[in-house]
Design an enzyme around this catalytic site. Structure first.
Site, mmCIF file in Angstrom:
data_model
loop_
_atom_site.group_PDB
_atom_site.id
_atom_site.type_symbol
_atom_site.label_atom_id
_atom_site.label_comp_id
_atom_site.label_asym_id
_atom_site.label_seq_id
_atom_site.Cartn_x
_atom_site.Cartn_y
_atom_site.Cartn_z
ATOM 1 N N ASP A 216 0.899 -1.155 0.025
ATOM 2 C CA ASP A 216 -0.149 -0.038 0.054
ATOM 3 C C ASP A 216 0.832 1.346 0.187
ATOM 4 O O ASP A 216 0.575 2.210 0.709
ATOM 5 C CB ASP A 216 -0.806 -0.107 1.148
ATOM 6 N N ARG A 220 -0.192 9.182 0.673
ATOM 7 C CA ARG A 220 -0.927 9.094 1.913
ATOM 8 C C ARG A 220 -0.344 8.449 2.893
ATOM 9 O O ARG A 220 -0.344 8.814 4.316
ATOM 10 C CB ARG A 220 -2.253 8.756 1.640
ATOM 11 N N ASN A 221 0.333 7.311 2.768
ATOM 12 C CA ASN A 221 1.073 6.554 3.551
ATOM 13 C C ASN A 221 2.678 7.019 4.089
ATOM 14 O O ASN A 221 3.474 5.924 4.439
ATOM 15 C CB ASN A 221 0.997 5.002 3.179
ATOM 16 N N ASP A 234 2.585 2.927 7.844
ATOM 17 C CA ASP A 234 1.466 2.201 7.572
ATOM 18 C C ASP A 234 1.461 0.712 7.297
ATOM 19 O O ASP A 234 1.712 0.399 5.960
ATOM 20 C CB ASP A 234 0.532 2.790 6.633
#
Ligand code: ACK
Length: 367
Positions: A216, A220-221, A234
Site C-alpha cells: 500500500d 498518503r502512507n 502504515d
C-alpha cells in the site's frame, strides 16, 4: 649364558610391554581427544543453528529478514519480541491529530529513560474492542519494531499492560505527504522533490532487502518531518488495505488501492517488491504533481482497462523528462523488467549529484 638369555627376555618383554602400553595410551588419548573435539564441534554447530532459528524462524547472520508476526501462534509473543513495553506514566498526550480505524491518533511527549522528552505520535485502540481488533492493531507495531532505517517510521514502543492500548512512534511534524504537498503546491525546487523521492526509495530498498512487501505504498502512507525527510509508514499487511479508504474490493474478493497497484497484483494478487516498484512510480507522479490524484476522476474500472491497453500517466507539469522516464520504467507490464529499489536509489543519487540532467522537461522534448 642362560642367565644372559633370561635377562634379554626380561628386557625384550619389558620393551614390548612398554611399547604396547604407550600405543594403548596414545590411542586412548587420541580417541577421547577426538571425542571431545567432536562433542565441542557438535555443540558449536548446535549453537549456530539455535542462533539462526529464533522462535522457530530461520535467521542468517548479516542478513536481517522480516518475520511475519502472523507466524507466531501467540501474537502477543511477537509484539513483545519486537516492541518495548512503555510505562504509561512516561507518556503525556497533548492533542488529537487524527482518526485511525482503531481509535484516535494523538501527539504528545515521551520521557526517555535518560529523562529527555521527545515528541511522539500516539495511536490508541478504542475501548470495547475484540481480541481480534487488538491483535490487528498491535500487528503494525510487531512489523514496525523490526525495522531500523532513517526513512522508515520509528517505533518507540507499545502500551499493552494497561488501557488504552497504545502504539508510540516518532513525531512527524508535517504529517502525511499527500496533504503536505497539496498545502504547499509549487513551493519546492525539483531538487527538493527529488530528495524526498530519494528518501522514500531508500526506505523501500531497506524493506525489500528485508523481504517485506508493503502493498500500500502511496503518498498518503508517507510521513514528512520538519526537515522534509520522508518516511514510509502504515504497516500491517491485509489490515492496511482494510484501513485504506482508497482500497476497493476486486472481483476476486481482495481489497486493493487500484490506482497505486500493479496489474498482476490486481489480477491475481501477485504482490512483490516489483509490485511495490509500480506503486513507487505512482508516488513519484504524486510528488511531482504536488498531490494530484492519479488518473484524476477516472473510475477504477477505467483505470484497469486503460492500463491493460497500454495507457500510462503523462508527466506532470514541470516534471524533468528523466523522472518521467523512471516512472514509465516502474510501470512496465512485465514485472521483472521494472527497476529494483537499489537501481532507483542510485539513479536518483546521480540526478542529485548532477542536477543539469533535471533541466530537460518533458514539455521541452514535445515542442
Ligand atoms: O495528514 P496528517 O496530519 O498526518 O493526518 C494524519 C493523522 O495522523 C491520521 O493518521 C497523522 N499522523 C499519523 N502518524 C503521525 C506521526 N507519526 N506524526 C505526526 N502525525 C502523524 C497523519
Amino acid at each position: 649364558m642362560a642367565a644372559e638369555q633370561g635377562q634379554i627376555l626380561v628386557i625384550a618383554t619389558a620393551a614390548v610391554g612398554g611399547f604396547t602400553l604407550l600405543v594403548i595410551l596414545t590411542l586412548f588419548f587420541l580417541i577421547t581427544g577426538r571425542c571431545q573435539w567432536y562433542i565441542k564441534a557438535k555443540m558449536k554447530s548446535e549453537e549456530k543453528r539455535r542462533n539462526h532459528l529464533q522462535n522457530g524462524h530461520l535467521r542468517f547472520p548479516g542478513i536481517k529478514t522480516y518475520i511475519d508476526p502472523d507466524t507466531y501462534e501467540d501474537p502477543s509473543l511477537a509484539v513483545h519480541e519486537f516492541a518495548k513495553e512503555i510505562d504509561p506514566s512516561r507518556i503525556r498526550i497533548e492533542r488529537v491529530i487524527g482518526a485511525g480505524e482503531f481509535g484516535e491518533v494523538c501527539s504528545g511527549r515521551l520521557k526517555t529513560p535518560g529523562k529527555r522528552e521527545i515528541p511522539v505520535a500516539i495511536k490508541t485502540l478504542k475501548g470495547g474492542h475484540m481480541d481480534r481488533q487488538r491483535r490487528d492493531f498491535l500487528r503494525e507495531a510487531s512489523i514496525m519494531g523490526q525495522f531500523d532505517h532513517p526513512n522508515i517510521i520509528r517505533l518507540e514502543g507499545v502500551v499493552t499492560k494497561s488501557r488504552p492500548v497504545m502504539i508510540v512512534v516518532e513525531y512527524m511534524e508535517n504529517g502525511s505527504l499527500d496533504s503536505f504537498l497539496r498545502k504547499h503546491d509549487g513551493h519546492f525546487t525539483v531538487i527538493q522533490l527529488v530528495g524526498m523521492l530519494r528518501g522514500i526509495a531508500s526506505g523501500m530498498k531497506y524493506l525489500s532487502d528485508m523481504g517485506y512487501v508493503h502493498r500500500d505504498l502511496a503518498a498518503r502512507n508517507i510521513l514528512v518531518n520538519s526537515n522534509l525527510v520522508c518516511k514510509v509508514s502504515d504497516f500491517g499487511l491485509s489490515r492496511v488495505l482494510e484501513d485504506d479508504p482508497e482500497a476497493a474490493y476486486t472481483t476476486t474478493g481482495g481489497k486493493i488501492p487500484i490506482r497505486w497497484t500493479a496489474p498482476e497484483a490486481i489480477a491475481y494478487r501477485k504482490f512483490s517488491s516489483a509490485s511495490d516498484a509500480w506503486s513507487y512510480g505512482i508516488v513519484m507522479w504524486e510528488v511531482m504533481s504536488y498531490g494530484e490524484r492519479p488518473y484524476w476522476e477516472m473510475s477504477n474500472q477505467d483505470v484497469i482497462l486503460s492500463i491493460e491497453e497500454g495507457y500510462r500517466l503523462p508527466a506532470p507539469m514541470g516534471c524533468p523528462a528523466s523522472l518521467h522516464q523512471l516512472m514509465l520504467h516502474c510501470w512496465q507490464k512485465e514485472r521483472n523488467h521494472r527497476p529494483k529499489f537499489t537501481d532507483i536509489v542510485s539513479f536518483l543519487d546521480k540526478l542529485i549529484r548532477n542536477p543539469s540532467a533535471l533541466h530537460t522537461l518533458v514539455e521541452d522534448i514535445l515542442v
